[in-house]
Design an enzyme around this catalytic site. Structure first.
Site, PDB file in Angstrom:
ATOM      1  CG  ASP A   9      -1.874   1.180   1.208  1.00  0.00           C
ATOM      2  OD1 ASP A   9      -2.583   1.372   2.204  1.00  0.00           O
ATOM      3  OD2 ASP A   9      -1.906   1.907   0.189  1.00  0.00           O
ATOM      4  CG  PHE A  36      22.926  16.299 -27.525  1.00  0.00           C
ATOM      5  CD1 PHE A  36      21.921  16.965 -28.194  1.00  0.00           C
ATOM      6  CD2 PHE A  36      23.435  16.861 -26.360  1.00  0.00           C
ATOM      7  CE1 PHE A  36      21.422  18.161 -27.709  1.00  0.00           C
ATOM      8  CE2 PHE A  36      22.943  18.057 -25.871  1.00  0.00           C
ATOM      9  CZ  PHE A  36      21.938  18.705 -26.553  1.00  0.00           C
ATOM     10  N   GLY A  68      18.791  25.972 -19.626  1.00  0.00           N
ATOM     11  CA  GLY A  68      19.031  25.715 -21.043  1.00  0.00           C
ATOM     12  C   GLY A  68      17.776  25.395 -21.808  1.00  0.00           C
ATOM     13  CG  ASP A  69      14.511  23.407 -20.193  1.00  0.00           C
ATOM     14  OD1 ASP A  69      15.193  22.599 -20.850  1.00  0.00           O
ATOM     15  OD2 ASP A  69      14.012  23.139 -19.093  1.00  0.00           O
ATOM     16  NE  ARG A  82      15.980  26.898 -26.661  1.00  0.00           N
ATOM     17  CZ  ARG A  82      15.711  25.648 -26.998  1.00  0.00           C
ATOM     18  NH1 ARG A  82      16.525  24.686 -26.577  1.00  0.00           N
ATOM     19  NH2 ARG A  82      14.654  25.353 -27.695  1.00  0.00           N
ATOM     20  CE  LYS A 138      22.553  26.718 -16.728  1.00  0.00           C
ATOM     21  NZ  LYS A 138      22.193  25.395 -16.186  1.00  0.00           N
ATOM     22  CG  ASN A 144      23.991  21.543 -16.915  1.00  0.00           C
ATOM     23  OD1 ASN A 144      23.861  20.929 -15.860  1.00  0.00           O
ATOM     24  ND2 ASN A 144      22.985  22.061 -17.564  1.00  0.00           N
TER      25      ASN A 144
END
EC number: 7.6.2.1
Length: 1292
Positions: A351, A568, A719-720, A839, A845, A868
């Site tokens: 449960d 990548f 980075g989005d 981005r 950063k 990163n």
């Protein structure tokens, strides 16, 4: 096991625990015996040793020196021509937007009979042209061909066949996929043959063992400046004493009267000492005495307190991170086994709703036949059902005999605790504890830091159709198995699935315990995609260095040959895989939407579908989903051959060989590979997109809102996509709906300047409007004061505009490095409520953090969870790592680490604030006590003719910092707190006050300096005045130097101790113990020194027989500290700080709780007495019949107390009841007039308005005449002040 491959774990290098595949060179993968390797000759050329873990540039040239081997060139040539003809014939069918092929899956779904499956299997071409194509297109100048095939580097149980080899010189690239680094762990591999590239200190692991530089807190910088100042003060004392000594010995006017016994006449003084000797002697004498003014012990005390504060952080239960995931079957069995409740036939019930509150116990039941058996049940820890009640259940179901039999059958030997499901935080750099209380800027990553980083596929979008995977799991697979689907749509869906199945770096493996297929992935996005694809019936079964095997709906297995894997990179922002299929060579690509759309073929793709796909991706991003776009394209043999030549050339390149681009700039291997990939990653045909959900962590919005109310600026660096970042900012309350978003998204530097200038102008215009309003507001108040206008004519405050700045990485590249742009960017960023940079690269950063740290000179904190984020974490003053799903690299590089973002609030506002408060007090006190001690010695020079004689005993000076004044400041720095933790959680402004300089500012520093000089002056004057006319003991002896030293030392010690007690706000037993040990130790030490003969015998007893000694100890410290206590009272009563207001509020609440408890006890005692019983109650009478908001609470639910409860239990019951009903005990009755105004102003606006409506929390229904006369007036005054404060705050 794949041949020529091994698996390694690199947790010691990068913190990632997933397995990584390392492959042998194709050139040498068939060499699997010692005999074959013994004749291997060659040369390896690599780059110079460096610290880059993810990159290696090198090449290998091998050759055989064995004349017995030969090459049958004619046969090889004939074989190559045959393979080329076969490939040419096959690829002539490739045309159109999608390769034409047999659709076995579609037919299979319509006819699932056994015969149809056999027909499908027979119709599937048994074609193996992949190896042939590889030989042809790569021109496999095959270096080694063998009569038998051998195992690869992994060779798990393989027995390689040996045979004659063909010798041809060959060159191949060496990359990180072929290298196993030192520090890696070999997994699932029996043996490996290799050659050492770097050894010793040249290995990449050793190269990374560099000191990244120690971080020092800003308070430590201030401490160093104070040390420099105290050295200057020491030099001043030394020079002044030497000057006074010189003047006293050479000036006839200023020379003190010389007594006859101080002359240096007579033959015993011949020859007379020279002036130089006298000068050096006096200089060294003063230097030794004044050296004690430098508080060297402060460094030891500070470091010790930092360690203790770090332990408080580690032990804090609020800083623990709990694992809310349900227990696995293996964990359940382990817990049951440890508790002795697991027996044969036991069944465990799962449960997940409340896993923590349940424990597994074994109970005895009977089946229908009456036989007893053990079954697993869960029993709540809070269950109050006793064993007796259980045994009384009917029909003998729980008979005593059955219970005793169960005890004999399943009697546990020893119960063990279940495995803990929480982890403590980690402190790696306690030097920065106090900086946590002064943070003004927080730079945060998004994925894994604000979000959970537990990826779940939410939606597929293919060919204009969206499949909702979360709401309808398996919807894509059901569509593919639908018999009504068309061939074109089916081909598109299958190509989409094939893209996901082959374009990744995932390693499928089988769990040895459960047999479940697992996906080892460096990126959680890839594993989420493959798991969702598996739920839809398309399963990745195996992956080797040359092939990928996919099972479709459990019926057909397809194997694709991998020709190239284009990994990548952050520059390309996409990944591509080139495979050989029965329909020809195909390239599959996935990546960021802007990159894929830029590479899309405008001819082959429908413009309407392209726009629809773009809008869909944007819509997914606005919803906070992580998006990937998928595409493919067919390749001809010639296209691939040209690409292979260029790519191979790039792989062979080693830095420093002179390759340049069109502008003449030197290019490296990564740049050459990127250029080569761009030649093949073009004219893509769009397939669709995926949307992955990554939810916010627990209490992230509340944490961000609290920190922003504490005036902490939070910048989101991610980075989005821009839309995703804005949506996360809104959901996390970093951006409110009322804010105006300023977006800096430009492509040209000139546009960047124009946009920045426009934003600066808007900010300046807003500031001018605010300034004009305050001028009008002040003028209106002046007219009201002069009676020329009423308050209704005061202009209302204008609506204050709040901005949020959003900058993308491309625009940020124009800003960073340009002084003018940087200044404008900071001007805008500091005026905005929040800043989001999307981005951005890891380097950007770090540069943003350094920019704020360098130009604004503010304390910065960076928090992230991935590799990163390391550069950003190390660039900030304080680095915080999140121990999340992306490994432990960020956590290991940080100063503090934990698992959840919400712990940041506790870390900063509680531990950081307390550390800053405690460090400030111990540093100021350390300097104060040293200055006070030695300045008295300086004043003593006027009394002893600057002879250099010491006022204090040498043992006293030695033990001053080590014993007498060591424990109390250390205990204070470990346990001191100005307000309780709950109050800090209520009032965020308490954190703002500390970082704004409440406990460390210039005024405070000057005040401590003045206090030290004042105390030293009063002490010396009092000592000199009390003994100037002579002091005679009971034995008719005068006070000598030993007695004077002890007398002076006692006065100084008591004075500085009382000053320390004035600083303390929170008295605890350790503080009292330290005070007692210090005072008792002072007496014991001098008694012991006298007993062993280090002090003059009888001096201690003689001094303590003098009434003057006790009178001085009583009066002189009071004279010293009277101004201090008076000033502290005035400031606290009329100019209190927010912390002092909250302290008084806490005392009022505690007092009212105690009074309420006494009233309840008295009422309960009266009720019991009336019933003929007795109950013990606490002392103290007081008023009765307390009411709450006009309502009597004596009989209110929850307030009727059990007469059998003790006082502590009664108090607990009262407090819990008040808390549960949300009743505030806050009141200002009994607080001074200065407090009333400050309390009203310090309350949050909502609470102030509530207090206005509610009035006083408590009222007295009886004995109102006994109250103080001013109580009612003070409460009414408080309400009026609160209303005015609310009006002023709304204007602000």
């Amino acid at each position: 096991m794949d041949e020529g491959a091994c698996f390694v774990e690199t947790s010691e290098l990068d913190g990632e625990t997933n397995l990584k595949r390392k492959t042998a060179l194709t050139l040498t993968s068939v060499l699997t015996s010692k005999e074959q390797l013994s004749i291997l000759r060659g040369k390896i050329t690599t780059e110079m040793p460096n610290e880059r873990l993810s990159r290696l540039d090198g090449r290998i040239k091998v050759s055989y020196q064995d004349a017995s081997l030969s090459v049958d060139s004619g046969r090889e040539k004939e074989r190559m021509e045959t393979l080329q003809d076969q490939d040419t014939g096959l690829n002539t069918t490739t045309s159109g937007t999608q390769p034409s092929r047999v659709n076995p899956i579609k037919n299979m779904t319509r006819d699932t009979s056994y015969d149809s499956l056999n027909s499908i299997a027979s119709s599937t071409p048994s074609y193996s042209s992949a190896a042939a194509t590889n030989l042809l297109l790569k021109k496999r100048r095959t270096s080694w061909t063998a009569t038998g095939t051998g195992g690869g580097a992994s060779g798990a149980g393989s027995d390689p066949q040996e045979g004659p080899l063909v010798m041809v010189d060959e060159v191949a690239p060496v990359t990180m996929t072929n290298v196993v680094l030192r520090g890696s762990w070999l997994k699932n591999t029996e043996w490996v043959y290799g050659v050492v590239l770097y050894a010793g200190v040249d290995t990449k692991m050793m190269r990374n063992l560099k000191n990244t530089g120690l971080k020092f807190s800003t308070m430590e910088t201030k401490l160093n400046r104070m040390i420099v100042a105290i050295f200057v003060f020491n030099a001043f004392l030394l020079i002044a004493s030497m000057c006074f000594a010189y003047v006293g010995s050479h000036s006839e006017t200023l020379r003190a009267p010389i007594a006859w016994y101080t002359t240096i006449e007579g033959h015993e003084f011949d020859p007379a000492p020279t002036d130089a000797r006298v000068f050096v002697g006096q200089l060294m004498n003063f230097y030794v005495i004044y050296t004690f003014v430098i508080p060297i012990s402060v460094f030891i005390s500070v470091e010790l307190c930092r360690v203790v504060q770090a332990l408080w952080m580690i032990w804090d239960e609020e800083m623990r991170s709990y694992n809310d995931a349900p227990l696995s079957q293996a964990e359940q069995e382990e817990i049951a086994f440890e508790q002795g409740a697991l027996a044969t036939g036991a069944a465990l019930v799962t449960d997940t709703k409340d896993e923590k509150a349940l424990v597994r116990t074994a109970t005895l039941t009977t089946d229908s036949t009456g036989d007893s058996q053990l079954t697993g049940k869960k029993k709540s820890k809070k269950s109050k059902k006793s064993k007796t009640d259980t045994e009384k259940t009917g029909n003998g179901f729980w008979s005593r005999g059955m219970l005793s039999g169960m005890r004999k059958q399943a009697k546990p030997k020893k119960k063990k605790k279940a495995p803990k499901n929480w982890t403590r935080m980690h402190v790696r750099n306690s030097n920065l504890n106090e900086d946590l209380g002064a943070v003004e800027y927080i730079f945060s990553d998004k994925t894994g830091t604000l979000t959970r980083n537990v990826m779940k596929l939410s939606k597929w979008h293919i060919g204009g159709r969206t499949f909702h995977e979360l709401q309808q799991p398996g919807s894509l697979g059901m569509r593919m198995r639908d018999s009504s689907i068309g061939d074109e749509e089916y081909d598109l869906l299958m190509a989409f699935c094939r893209n996901i199945a082959v374009c990744h770096s995932v390693l499928p493996c089988v769990d040895s315990k459960t047999g479940e297929l697992l996906y080892e992935a460096q990126s959680p996005d890839e594993s989420a995609l493959l798991e969702a694809l598996r739920d839809n019936g398309v399963v990745l079964k195996a992956r080797t260095k040359d092939s990928v095997t996919v099972e479709i709906f459990g019926l057909v297995t397809e194997t694709y040959t991998l020709l190239k894997v284009l990994e990548f990179t952050s520059d390309r922002k996409c990944m591509s895989v080139i495979i050989d299929t029965p329909q020809g060579i195909q390239l599959f690509c996935k990546g960021a939407d802007n990159v894929i759309l830029a590479k899309a073929d405008l001819v082959e793709n429908d413009p309407l579908l392209m726009r629809q796909l773009d809008s869909t991706v944007r819509r997914f991003s606005i919803a906070g989903l992580r998006t990937l776009m998928l595409a493919w394209r067919p390749l001809s043999v010639e296209e691939y051959e040209r690409f292979d030549v260029e790519y191979t050339k790039a792989e062979f390149y080693i830095e420093g060989e002179g390759e340049t681009d069109a502008n003449g700039a030197t290019m490296d291997r990564e740049e050459l590979i990127r250029v080569a990939c761009e030649t093949i990653e073009g004219r893509l045909r769009l397939l669709g997109c995926t949307a992955i959900e990554d939810r916010l962590q627990d209490q992230v919005p509340e944490t961000i809102e609290y920190l922003m109310e504490a005036d902490v600026k939070i910048w989101l660096l991610t980075g989005d996509k821009q839309e995703t970042a804005i949506n996360i900012g809104i959901s996390s309350r970093l951006i409110s709906p009322q804010m105006k978003i300023l977006v800096l998204n430009v492509k040209v530097e000139r546009d960047c300047r124009l946009v920045l200038e426009y934003f600066v102008e808007r900010i300046q215009e807003r500031e001018r409007e605010e300034e004009r309003y305050w001028q009008e507001y002040q003028q209106a108040l002046d007219r009201v004061a002069n009676g020329e206008a009423s308050m209704d004519e005061v202009p209302p405050p204008p609506e204050k505009e709040r901005y949020a700045l959003v900058v993308n990485g491309e625009s940020l590249a124009f800003v960073l490095g340009n002084e003018i742009f940087e200044d404008m960017f900071l001007r805008i960023g500091t005026s905005c409520h929040s800043v989001i940079c999307c981005r951005v690269t890891p380097l950007q950063k770090a540069l943003v953090v350094k920019l704020v740290r360098k130009k604004l000179h503010k304390v910065t904190l960076a928090i992230g969870d991935g590799a990163n984020d390391i550069s950003m974490i190390q660039a900030a003053h304080v680095g915080v790592g999140i121990e999340g799903m992306e490994g432990a690299q960020a956590a290991r590089s940080s100063d503090f680490s934990f698992k959840q973002f919400k712990n940041l609030k506790q870390l900063l506002t509680i531990h950081g604030r307390y550390s800053y408060l405690r460090m400030s007090k111990i540093i100021f006190f350390s300097f104060y006590k040293s200055i006070c001690l030695i300045t008295v010695q300086f004043w003593f020079g006027f009394m002893n003719g600057w002879s250099g004689g010491a006022l204090y005993d040498e043992h006293f000076l030695t033990l001053w910092n080590m014993v007498f004044t060591a424990l109390l400041p250390i205990a204070t720095a470990c346990f001191e707190k100005d307000v309780e933790e709950e109050s800090i959680g209520k009032y965020p402004k308490l954190y703002k006050a500390v970082k704004d300089g409440l406990y460390w500012n210039t005024i405070t520093m000057v005040g401590w300096g003045i206090a030290s000089f004042w105390h030293s002056g009063v002490l010396f004057a009092s000592i000199y005045g009390s003994i100037s006319h002579g002091v005679v003991t009971a034995a008719s002896e005068g006070m000598d130097i030993p007695m004077l030293s002890f007398y002076a030392g006692s006065l100084v010690l008591i004075t500085v101790t009382l000053k320390m007690l004035l600083m303390i706000s929170h008295y605890t037993m350790p503080i009292f113990a330290a005070l007692g040990i210090s005072m008792a130790g002072y007496v014991v030490v001098f008694i012991g020194l006298e007993a062993i003969g280090l002090l003059e015998s009888g001096a201690f007893a003689a001094l303590h027989s003098l009434p003057l000694y006790y009178f001085g100890l009583l009066v002189i410290p009071i004279a010293c500290l009277l101004p201090d206590y008076t000033l502290a009272y005035v400031l606290r009563q009329y100019f209190p700080s927010d912390a002092q207001i909250v302290q008084e509020d806490q005392r009022v609440q505690k007092m009212r709780q105690e009074q309420l408890l006494k009233r309840k006890q008295e009422k309960q005692a009266a009720a019991v007495a009336a019933a003929g019983s007795t109950v013990s109650t606490g002392e103290g009478g007081g008023r009765k019949g307390w009411t709450w908001k006009g309502k009597n609470v004596s009989g209110e639910k929850g307030f009727d107390l059990d007469p059998d409860l003790e006082a502590s239990q009664v108090e607990m019951d009262v407090r819990s009841t008040m808390t549960a009903e949300g009743k505030s005990l806050r009141s200002c009755t009994g607080v001074g007039g200065g407090y009333q105004k400050q309390v009203a102003q310090s309350l949050p606006e909502k609470q102030r308005s509530d207090d206005e409506d509610e009035g006083s929390d408590y009222s007295d229904s009886e004995d109102e005449d006994e109250d103080d006369d001013g109580t009612e007036s003070r409460i009414e005054d408080l309400e009026d002040v609160a209303r005015r404060a609310k009006t002023a705050d709304s204007m602000v």
